[in-house]
Design an enzyme around this catalytic site. Structure first.
Site, PDB file in Angstrom:
ATOM      1  N   ARG A  65     -85.263 -41.094   2.804  1.00 49.06           N
ATOM      2  CA  ARG A  65     -85.144 -40.513   1.475  1.00 49.06           C
ATOM      3  C   ARG A  65     -86.483 -40.051   0.908  1.00 49.06           C
ATOM      4  O   ARG A  65     -86.532 -39.183   0.036  1.00 49.06           O
ATOM      5  CB  ARG A  65     -84.507 -41.556   0.548  1.00 49.06           C
ATOM      6  N   TYR A 118     -81.870 -20.181 -17.803  1.00 49.42           N
ATOM      7  CA  TYR A 118     -80.738 -20.185 -16.861  1.00 49.42           C
ATOM      8  C   TYR A 118     -79.612 -21.034 -17.462  1.00 49.42           C
ATOM      9  O   TYR A 118     -79.826 -22.192 -17.805  1.00 49.42           O
ATOM     10  CB  TYR A 118     -81.246 -20.759 -15.539  1.00 49.42           C
ATOM     11  N   ASP A 190     -89.649 -21.660 -14.706  1.00 51.95           N
ATOM     12  CA  ASP A 190     -88.705 -21.278 -13.657  1.00 51.95           C
ATOM     13  C   ASP A 190     -89.129 -19.882 -13.170  1.00 51.95           C
ATOM     14  O   ASP A 190     -89.086 -18.909 -13.918  1.00 51.95           O
ATOM     15  CB  ASP A 190     -87.277 -21.278 -14.216  1.00 51.95           C
ATOM     16  N   LYS A 215     -82.412 -18.877  -3.589  1.00 48.34           N
ATOM     17  CA  LYS A 215     -82.363 -17.435  -3.752  1.00 48.34           C
ATOM     18  C   LYS A 215     -83.220 -16.754  -2.678  1.00 48.34           C
ATOM     19  O   LYS A 215     -82.778 -16.569  -1.574  1.00 48.34           O
ATOM     20  CB  LYS A 215     -82.816 -17.055  -5.167  1.00 48.34           C
TER      21      LYS A 215
END
Ligand SMILES: *Cc1c(COP(=O)(O)O)cnc(C)c1O
Length: 401
Positions: A65, A118, A190, A215
């Protein structure tokens, strides 16, 4: 002159994209192998305990992890491209938007968020962050240094996004970052639209940069991943800790796809940039179009800021059609090469009807028609233009009929 065989001392981005995050051991494969791991095994108690003590340090293998060499290589590549000290990769772009909020905000703090944020991040802010006793308020994305007027004594973080991914306001990042820094307030941005290639918010004074690598970095619509990159080592460590509180682990397959996508980012972006600007300029001349929102168009209200801070534009922009939602539906459904769907950044063109009025609280959306978001993929630009033209003809027939 540099010695033959040694890399140039200031590699340009294209060169970085080809070199970063590759395995050092030779002979060996070109690409970093996948590491499928939960348990990491040690030979001695001392080695295990040393790894535990260093588990939040960059590059320490302790337990799956906390990351494996494939994840560390990808994080290192994004950190270098972004001009940061370290990156934390998380399972989606939205997880990357939320991670700094979890890492840095506590009950009683105030976070100031751009009204163009967003939309799913706005939902997380309202449904999750505000519920944890953090004050959330929104500001005009075009506020620039005027943002000082909205800072409170308890303001801890300013959340930026430039340009907004529906309405394309470009923010004055250096002005906002300077005001925030002066008051000891952190800034995050962002940067998904520009990718780490076309805008470097950390070099403009921003503290943390978020990418939905889903993206452009992945680039083929087949994996989801997000990154947060910090300019400061202590911030990076806190982000790593917060990712662990949340229990995040990135699938090695997704990291592999993101690392692979990174190799071709520059050539893809150049094409998206050229095609989207071509289409945007052409659409501007059409009578069915009220306006085109593309920061690289000279008519865009923030074009000067875009020219000052960005080194390119991406494939995502919007057109305000002079019609109702029914007319915009006729247009969108007539398109053959633009599919309807969320997300973007892949090789395929997309179209999406949007309604920004419902996604803002600090400013009013002034659109009169219907806003349609377009994403220019890697198809031939002439074919895309012909498709849009056919769609507009269908819209015209609908309007006149
Ligand atoms: C898509 C997107 C995100 C979220 O990324 P996911 O990987 O879909 O969670 C965040 N910010 C912006 C600007 C985006 O376009």
């Amino acid at each position: 002159m540099r010695e033959s065989g040694s890399p140039p001392c200031q590699p340009r981005p294209e060169t970085q994209l080809s070199r970063l995050g590759r395995p050092a051991a030779h002979p060996g494969p070109v690409n970093m192998p996948l590491h499928r791991a939960s348990t990491i095994v040690f030979d001695t108690v001392a080695e295990l305990e040393a790894a535990k003590a260093a588990r939040f340090d960059k590059g320490t293998m302790f337990y799956g992890r906390f990351g494996t060499p494939d994840v560390f290589a990808f994080e290192g590549a994004i950190a270098t491209l972004s001009g940061g000290v370290g990156t934390v990769a998380v399972p989606s772009g939205l997880a990357a938007c939320v991670l700094p909020l979890v890492a840095f905000l506590k009950p009683g703090d105030h976070v100031l968020v751009t009204d163009s944020v967003y939309e799913p991040a706005r939902t997380s802010l309202q449904a999750f962050i505000a519920r944890s006793g953090v004050e959330v308020s929104y500001f005009d994305p075009r506020a620039g240094a005027q943002i000082a007027g909205q800072m409170r004594a308890n303001t801890r973080l300013v959340y930026l996004e430039s340009p907004g991914s529906l309405t394309f306001e470009v923010q004055d990042l250096p002005a906002i970052a300077a005001v925030a820094r002066d008051k000891g307030v952190l800034t995050m941005c962002d940067n998904t639209w520009a990718s780490p290639l076309y805008l470097k918010p950390l070099s403009l004074g921003v503290d943390l940069v978020v990418e939905a690598a889903t993206k452009y970095v992945v680039g083929h619509s087949d994996a989801m991943i997000g990154t947060v990159t910090a300019a400061d080592a202590a911030h990076h460590r806190l982000l790593r800790q917060a990712a662990n509180w949340l229990g995040y682990r990135i699938s090695p397959d997704d990291v592999y796809l993101a690392q692979r996508g990174l190799r071709t980012l520059a050539v893809r972006l150049e094409r998206h940039y050229r095609t989207s600007l071509d289409l945007a300029a052409w659409l501007e001349g059409r009578p069915e179009v009220r306006r085109v929102l593309h920061p690289a168009l000279p008519s865009h209200p923030d074009h000067a800021l875009w020219r000052r801070d960005f080194s390119g534009a991406s494939g995502l922009f919007a057109v305000e059609l002079d019609t109702s939602k029914a007319g915009a539906t006729i247009f969108a459904e007539a398109l053959q090469l633009f599919s309807q769907g969320f997300s973007w950044g892949g090789y395929e063109s997309l179209v999406l009807l949007t309604d920004p009025a419902h996604a803002r609280t600090a400013t009013r959306w002034d659109g009169q028609g219907t806003l349609v978001r377009l994403y220019a993929g890697l198809e031939d630009a002439e074919d895309l233009r012909a498709d849009l033209q056919a769609g507009l003809e269908r819209l015209k027939a609908f309007t006149n009929g």
